[in-house]
Design a protein around this motif. Structure first.
Motif, PDB file in Angstrom:
ATOM      1  N   PHE A  29      66.056 -17.157  12.703  1.00 48.97           N
ATOM      2  CA  PHE A  29      65.488 -18.164  13.970  1.00 48.97           C
ATOM      3  C   PHE A  29      66.498 -17.736  15.187  1.00 48.97           C
ATOM      4  O   PHE A  29      65.889 -17.638  16.266  1.00 48.97           O
ATOM      5  N   SER A  30      67.647 -17.601  14.933  1.00 54.34           N
ATOM      6  CA  SER A  30      68.649 -17.501  16.142  1.00 54.34           C
ATOM      7  C   SER A  30      68.114 -16.257  16.969  1.00 54.34           C
ATOM      8  O   SER A  30      68.665 -15.836  18.176  1.00 54.34           O
ATOM      9  N   ASN A  31      67.461 -15.185  16.314  1.00 55.72           N
ATOM     10  CA  ASN A  31      67.319 -13.952  17.160  1.00 55.72           C
ATOM     11  C   ASN A  31      65.987 -14.267  18.067  1.00 55.72           C
ATOM     12  O   ASN A  31      65.637 -13.221  18.550  1.00 55.72           O
ATOM     13  N   TYR A  32      65.416 -15.247  17.927  1.00 57.40           N
ATOM     14  CA  TYR A  32      64.097 -15.504  18.824  1.00 57.40           C
ATOM     15  C   TYR A  32      64.119 -16.646  19.818  1.00 57.40           C
ATOM     16  O   TYR A  32      64.730 -17.554  19.753  1.00 57.40           O
ATOM     17  N   ALA A  33      63.557 -16.251  20.890  1.00 55.99           N
ATOM     18  CA  ALA A  33      63.198 -17.396  21.838  1.00 55.99           C
ATOM     19  C   ALA A  33      62.104 -18.067  21.473  1.00 55.99           C
ATOM     20  O   ALA A  33      61.455 -17.578  20.517  1.00 55.99           O
ATOM     21  N   VAL A  34      62.346 -19.343  22.130  1.00 53.96           N
ATOM     22  CA  VAL A  34      61.173 -20.239  21.627  1.00 53.96           C
ATOM     23  C   VAL A  34      60.469 -20.938  22.756  1.00 53.96           C
ATOM     24  O   VAL A  34      61.199 -21.306  23.830  1.00 53.96           O
ATOM     25  N   GLY A  35      59.255 -21.165  22.659  1.00 55.84           N
ATOM     26  CA  GLY A  35      58.509 -21.806  23.588  1.00 55.84           C
ATOM     27  C   GLY A  35      57.514 -22.882  23.220  1.00 55.84           C
ATOM     28  O   GLY A  35      57.210 -23.102  21.930  1.00 55.84           O
ATOM     29  N   TRP A  36      57.122 -23.829  24.051  1.00 55.54           N
ATOM     30  CA  TRP A  36      56.311 -24.926  23.722  1.00 55.54           C
ATOM     31  C   TRP A  36      54.921 -24.707  24.757  1.00 55.54           C
ATOM     32  O   TRP A  36      55.222 -24.316  25.990  1.00 55.54           O
ATOM     33  N   PHE A  37      53.895 -24.717  24.106  1.00 52.76           N
ATOM     34  CA  PHE A  37      52.786 -24.793  25.033  1.00 52.76           C
ATOM     35  C   PHE A  37      51.773 -25.888  24.692  1.00 52.76           C
ATOM     36  O   PHE A  37      51.823 -26.479  23.520  1.00 52.76           O
ATOM     37  N   ARG A  38      50.839 -26.490  25.557  1.00 54.55           N
ATOM     38  CA  ARG A  38      50.022 -27.366  25.002  1.00 54.55           C
ATOM     39  C   ARG A  38      48.399 -26.866  25.620  1.00 54.55           C
ATOM     40  O   ARG A  38      48.168 -26.055  26.425  1.00 54.55           O
ATOM     41  N   GLN A  39      47.591 -27.568  24.793  1.00 50.65           N
ATOM     42  CA  GLN A  39      46.173 -27.256  24.857  1.00 50.65           C
ATOM     43  C   GLN A  39      45.177 -28.315  24.893  1.00 50.65           C
ATOM     44  O   GLN A  39      45.225 -28.969  23.737  1.00 50.65           O
ATOM     45  N   ALA A  40      44.760 -28.886  25.864  1.00 55.63           N
ATOM     46  CA  ALA A  40      43.757 -30.040  25.882  1.00 55.63           C
ATOM     47  C   ALA A  40      42.379 -29.432  25.555  1.00 55.63           C
ATOM     48  O   ALA A  40      42.053 -28.151  25.880  1.00 55.63           O
TER      49      ALA A  40
END
Length: 124
Positions: A29-40
């Motif tokens: 996991f440490s090799n990856y960038a992470v993002g949060w998204f949302r969808q209404a």
């Protein structure tokens, strides 16, 4: 491959806080960038926050900057989204995503791996 599982969603009142978690398994996991998204409902998926692989570079849209904080614990293979001062317009399904190539990207298409989502509902 990376498998992502979100948790921590729920029903809260305006002004409350929630912390979402994104547990990762599979490759480092440490090799990856992470993002949060949302969808209404009926709307496109939108960027909420992103963090590069080291945790030193974060990115937020104006709509959540100052209220939301993204973080990660690579030793636990987990990313977090702390959400404070929640508003009814924050109501959506929140998704965690990961990629290796583009840093703290705000672009949906940058991300290769996605979780199943967790519902956040903010009542007024």
């Amino acid at each position: 491959q990376v498998q992502l599982v979100e948790s921590g969603g729920g029903l809260v009142q305006a002004g409350d806080s929630l912390r979402l978690s994104c547990a990762a398994s599979g490759r480092a996991f440490s090799n990856y960038a992470v993002g949060w998204f949302r969808q209404a409902p009926g709307k496109e998926r939108k960027f909420v926050a992103a963090l590069n692989w080291s945790g030193r570079s974060a990115n937020y849209p104006d709509s959540v900057r100052g209220r939301f904080t993204i973080s990660r614990d690579n030793a636990k293979n987990t990313a977090y989204l702390q959400m404070n001062s929640l508003k009814p317009e924050d109501t959506a399904v929140y998704y965690c995503a990961a990629h290796r190539a583009f840093g703290a990207s705000s672009v949906v298409a940058s991300y290769d791996y996605w979780g199943q989502g967790t519902q956040v509902t903010v009542s007024s």
